[in-house]
Motif scaffolding. Sequence first.
Motif, PDB file in Angstrom:
ATOM      1  N   TYR A   4       5.515   5.527   7.821  1.00 55.87           N
ATOM      2  CA  TYR A   4       6.285   6.911   7.303  1.00 55.87           C
ATOM      3  C   TYR A   4       6.033   6.999   5.732  1.00 55.87           C
ATOM      4  O   TYR A   4       5.607   8.045   5.418  1.00 55.87           O
ATOM      5  CB  TYR A   4       7.772   6.937   7.607  1.00 55.87           C
ATOM      6  CG  TYR A   4       8.270   8.076   7.111  1.00 55.87           C
ATOM      7  CD1 TYR A   4       8.416   9.280   7.433  1.00 55.87           C
ATOM      8  CD2 TYR A   4       9.190   7.869   5.819  1.00 55.87           C
ATOM      9  CE1 TYR A   4       8.978  10.524   6.810  1.00 55.87           C
ATOM     10  CE2 TYR A   4       9.884   9.114   5.389  1.00 55.87           C
ATOM     11  CZ  TYR A   4       9.632  10.300   6.059  1.00 55.87           C
ATOM     12  OH  TYR A   4      10.250  11.210   5.317  1.00 55.87           O
ATOM     13  N   VAL A   5       6.214   6.015   5.073  1.00 56.47           N
ATOM     14  CA  VAL A   5       6.151   6.242   3.612  1.00 56.47           C
ATOM     15  C   VAL A   5       4.569   6.406   3.105  1.00 56.47           C
ATOM     16  O   VAL A   5       4.375   7.386   2.087  1.00 56.47           O
ATOM     17  CB  VAL A   5       6.825   4.928   2.887  1.00 56.47           C
ATOM     18  CG1 VAL A   5       6.235   5.134   1.321  1.00 56.47           C
ATOM     19  CG2 VAL A   5       8.240   4.777   2.979  1.00 56.47           C
ATOM     20  N   ALA A   6       3.817   5.619   3.712  1.00 55.39           N
ATOM     21  CA  ALA A   6       2.546   5.756   3.394  1.00 55.39           C
ATOM     22  C   ALA A   6       1.848   7.215   3.913  1.00 55.39           C
ATOM     23  O   ALA A   6       1.048   7.837   3.337  1.00 55.39           O
ATOM     24  CB  ALA A   6       1.574   4.773   4.347  1.00 55.39           C
ATOM     25  N   VAL A  20       0.772  -1.192  -0.104  1.00 57.12           N
ATOM     26  CA  VAL A  20       0.053   0.034   0.073  1.00 57.12           C
ATOM     27  C   VAL A  20       0.645   1.284   0.068  1.00 57.12           C
ATOM     28  O   VAL A  20       0.528   2.033  -0.762  1.00 57.12           O
ATOM     29  CB  VAL A  20      -0.862  -0.213   1.246  1.00 57.12           C
ATOM     30  CG1 VAL A  20      -1.668   1.383   1.435  1.00 57.12           C
ATOM     31  CG2 VAL A  20      -1.928  -1.086   1.181  1.00 57.12           C
ATOM     32  N   ALA A  21       2.078   1.240   0.884  1.00 61.02           N
ATOM     33  CA  ALA A  21       2.584   2.350   1.018  1.00 61.02           C
ATOM     34  C   ALA A  21       3.420   2.532  -0.289  1.00 61.02           C
ATOM     35  O   ALA A  21       3.538   3.805  -0.832  1.00 61.02           O
ATOM     36  CB  ALA A  21       3.796   2.590   2.030  1.00 61.02           C
ATOM     37  N   ALA A  22       3.882   1.558  -1.059  1.00 61.64           N
ATOM     38  CA  ALA A  22       4.849   1.764  -2.275  1.00 61.64           C
ATOM     39  C   ALA A  22       3.627   2.050  -3.448  1.00 61.64           C
ATOM     40  O   ALA A  22       4.092   3.097  -4.359  1.00 61.64           O
ATOM     41  CB  ALA A  22       5.218   0.168  -2.783  1.00 61.64           C
ATOM     42  N   ALA A  23       2.476   1.940  -3.370  1.00 61.66           N
ATOM     43  CA  ALA A  23       1.490   2.313  -4.233  1.00 61.66           C
ATOM     44  C   ALA A  23       1.132   3.469  -4.092  1.00 61.66           C
ATOM     45  O   ALA A  23       0.945   4.522  -5.289  1.00 61.66           O
ATOM     46  CB  ALA A  23       0.185   1.520  -4.325  1.00 61.66           C
ATOM     47  N   MET A  24       0.927   4.160  -2.869  1.00 59.19           N
ATOM     48  CA  MET A  24       0.697   5.433  -2.566  1.00 59.19           C
ATOM     49  C   MET A  24       1.992   6.442  -3.105  1.00 59.19           C
ATOM     50  O   MET A  24       1.802   7.415  -3.688  1.00 59.19           O
ATOM     51  CB  MET A  24       0.413   5.571  -1.241  1.00 59.19           C
ATOM     52  CG  MET A  24      -0.992   5.010  -0.801  1.00 59.19           C
ATOM     53  SD  MET A  24      -1.217   5.344   1.012  1.00 59.19           S
ATOM     54  CE  MET A  24      -1.745   6.747   1.036  1.00 59.19           C
ATOM     55  N   ALA A  25       3.187   6.044  -2.503  1.00 61.99           N
ATOM     56  CA  ALA A  25       4.308   6.599  -2.959  1.00 61.99           C
ATOM     57  C   ALA A  25       4.567   6.659  -4.457  1.00 61.99           C
ATOM     58  O   ALA A  25       4.906   8.026  -5.193  1.00 61.99           O
ATOM     59  CB  ALA A  25       5.593   5.861  -2.600  1.00 61.99           C
ATOM     60  N   LEU A  26       4.198   5.749  -5.401  1.00 57.98           N
ATOM     61  CA  LEU A  26       4.314   5.743  -6.852  1.00 57.98           C
ATOM     62  C   LEU A  26       3.278   6.880  -7.256  1.00 57.98           C
ATOM     63  O   LEU A  26       3.555   7.462  -8.369  1.00 57.98           O
ATOM     64  CB  LEU A  26       4.155   4.392  -7.286  1.00 57.98           C
ATOM     65  CG  LEU A  26       3.980   4.386  -8.908  1.00 57.98           C
ATOM     66  CD1 LEU A  26       5.539   4.856  -9.567  1.00 57.98           C
ATOM     67  CD2 LEU A  26       3.745   2.862  -9.265  1.00 57.98           C
ATOM     68  N   ALA A  27       1.973   6.824  -6.720  1.00 57.88           N
ATOM     69  CA  ALA A  27       0.962   7.785  -7.157  1.00 57.88           C
ATOM     70  C   ALA A  27       1.446   9.085  -7.212  1.00 57.88           C
ATOM     71  O   ALA A  27       1.316  10.005  -7.769  1.00 57.88           O
ATOM     72  CB  ALA A  27      -0.371   7.327  -6.555  1.00 57.88           C
ATOM     73  N   SER A  29      -2.778   2.590   6.956  1.00 60.23           N
ATOM     74  CA  SER A  29      -2.300   2.682   5.623  1.00 60.23           C
ATOM     75  C   SER A  29      -3.543   2.740   4.592  1.00 60.23           C
ATOM     76  O   SER A  29      -3.304   3.399   3.557  1.00 60.23           O
ATOM     77  CB  SER A  29      -1.021   1.715   5.309  1.00 60.23           C
ATOM     78  OG  SER A  29      -0.198   1.884   6.277  1.00 60.23           O
ATOM     79  N   VAL A  30      -4.364   1.462   4.798  1.00 62.30           N
ATOM     80  CA  VAL A  30      -5.510   1.617   3.870  1.00 62.30           C
ATOM     81  C   VAL A  30      -6.552   2.886   4.150  1.00 62.30           C
ATOM     82  O   VAL A  30      -6.959   3.106   3.278  1.00 62.30           O
ATOM     83  CB  VAL A  30      -6.169   0.282   3.964  1.00 62.30           C
ATOM     84  CG1 VAL A  30      -7.266  -0.125   3.420  1.00 62.30           C
ATOM     85  CG2 VAL A  30      -5.232  -0.950   3.906  1.00 62.30           C
ATOM     86  N   ASP A  31      -6.709   3.050   5.300  1.00 62.54           N
ATOM     87  CA  ASP A  31      -7.442   4.250   5.439  1.00 62.54           C
ATOM     88  C   ASP A  31      -6.921   5.488   4.645  1.00 62.54           C
ATOM     89  O   ASP A  31      -7.690   6.178   3.984  1.00 62.54           O
ATOM     90  CB  ASP A  31      -7.135   4.732   6.866  1.00 62.54           C
ATOM     91  CG  ASP A  31      -8.345   3.982   7.904  1.00 62.54           C
ATOM     92  OD1 ASP A  31      -9.421   3.502   7.371  1.00 62.54           O
ATOM     93  OD2 ASP A  31      -7.999   3.711   9.078  1.00 62.54           O
ATOM     94  N   TRP A  32      -5.594   5.693   4.772  1.00 61.80           N
ATOM     95  CA  TRP A  32      -5.021   7.090   4.040  1.00 61.80           C
ATOM     96  C   TRP A  32      -5.029   6.728   2.605  1.00 61.80           C
ATOM     97  O   TRP A  32      -5.405   7.607   1.893  1.00 61.80           O
ATOM     98  CB  TRP A  32      -3.495   7.033   4.597  1.00 61.80           C
ATOM     99  CG  TRP A  32      -3.319   7.350   5.912  1.00 61.80           C
ATOM    100  CD1 TRP A  32      -3.981   8.391   6.599  1.00 61.80           C
ATOM    101  CD2 TRP A  32      -2.148   7.119   6.625  1.00 61.80           C
ATOM    102  NE1 TRP A  32      -3.479   8.519   7.621  1.00 61.80           N
ATOM    103  CE2 TRP A  32      -2.272   7.910   7.734  1.00 61.80           C
ATOM    104  CE3 TRP A  32      -1.001   6.595   6.528  1.00 61.80           C
ATOM    105  CZ2 TRP A  32      -1.287   8.010   8.868  1.00 61.80           C
ATOM    106  CZ3 TRP A  32      -0.226   6.455   7.597  1.00 61.80           C
ATOM    107  CH2 TRP A  32      -0.365   7.307   8.696  1.00 61.80           C
ATOM    108  N   CYS A  33      -4.853   5.430   2.076  1.00 58.29           N
ATOM    109  CA  CYS A  33      -5.058   5.252   0.371  1.00 58.29           C
ATOM    110  C   CYS A  33      -6.435   5.211   0.104  1.00 58.29           C
ATOM    111  O   CYS A  33      -6.566   6.233  -1.063  1.00 58.29           O
ATOM    112  CB  CYS A  33      -4.659   3.653   0.439  1.00 58.29           C
ATOM    113  SG  CYS A  33      -4.720   3.088  -1.434  1.00 58.29           S
TER     114      CYS A  33
END
Length: 356
Positions: A100-102, A12-19, A191-195
């Motif tokens: 942190y990343v998310a 999830v964190a990696a997907a959000m960082a990429l976005a 993390s899912v909440d934030w996504c």
Amino acid sequence: MRRGEFRAAGVVAAAMALAAVLVAWEHHLPIRDPDGANLPTWFRLPVIVGSAIVLDILARWALLAWRSGSPGSTTLRVVAVERWNRDQIRFTLSGLVTWYVAYVAFRNLKSYVPFVTDRLADPELARIDRLLWLGHDPAVVLHDVLGTTWANWVVAAVYLIWIGLVPASLAVALVWTRRSVYGAWYVTAISVDWCLGAILYYAVPSLGPTYSSPEWFASLARTPNTAVRDTLLSDRIEVLAGPWDTHTVQTIAAFASLHVAVMVTLCLVAEAMRLPVVLRAVAWVFLGLTMVATVYLGWHFFVDVLAGVVVGAAAFVIAAVATGNPLRRRAEPWTFRAALDESARVEVRPLDTQVD
């Protein structure tokens, strides 16, 4: 618990960082530490977790000394080594990095919303609110029912306390749950909440009543919440005027209420853990107060609160599936005594055999 506890959170964190990187690239925007203008997140979070670790070691050492009746029967180093072995350190660091990343990706994605679209859904959200409240505006109704004196200060305090609650919950999840399935479940769920929240910010961009209908809140006395409101508006204007000329981020977005979403997730995890009844009751009461505060102060429309409930529950379920946890409560209630007994199982050797 098996290794890879935060694999789902990492995805999830990696997907959000990429976005965040893609949006920043497409719209020529900077990627900022969301709290860099004050106390950088990369510094603040490790300090919070590190302080929790120190408190954890000191508390366990004191407990062992009290139970043995001899303060010198064991050393802080022995406790630290037993409590913080390689697996526990890996667990805590993995959770801290993914969190942190998310978090940084989420705050940057939130900041980019007005650059991606200039559409605002506030009129539509206000219309839905009036429909649900039989022709009335929810914030105005709450002002009439609760008044605008002591209630204003109470809900302002609730809203500001929440700001400290989230990093505190991170310390609990990563330090005091002892590589618990519930710690990994909770961190992944946030993390899912934030996504999900970031997705909704782009789908339904809005400011919230305090900015779109400020006349509703003109009768409220100034509180620390007022200062936060003014600061966020100033930050938004500053960022929109020149995103590369400031180190701050804009953080105004109403739909859905992640204050509510995170509290719903926290309450559901507390129920799954079967924490003491008092703690669970406090969590649910605080959730209710948070719902009232968000509408009373104008941070969110009532429909934002409803969306927050859905997001928080969805994140709880998604994280359960992603981390391999069954959607049921633990067999035995969690108690402080059991946790202390489990955590205090440190081999106490004679002083002459301990390594200083």
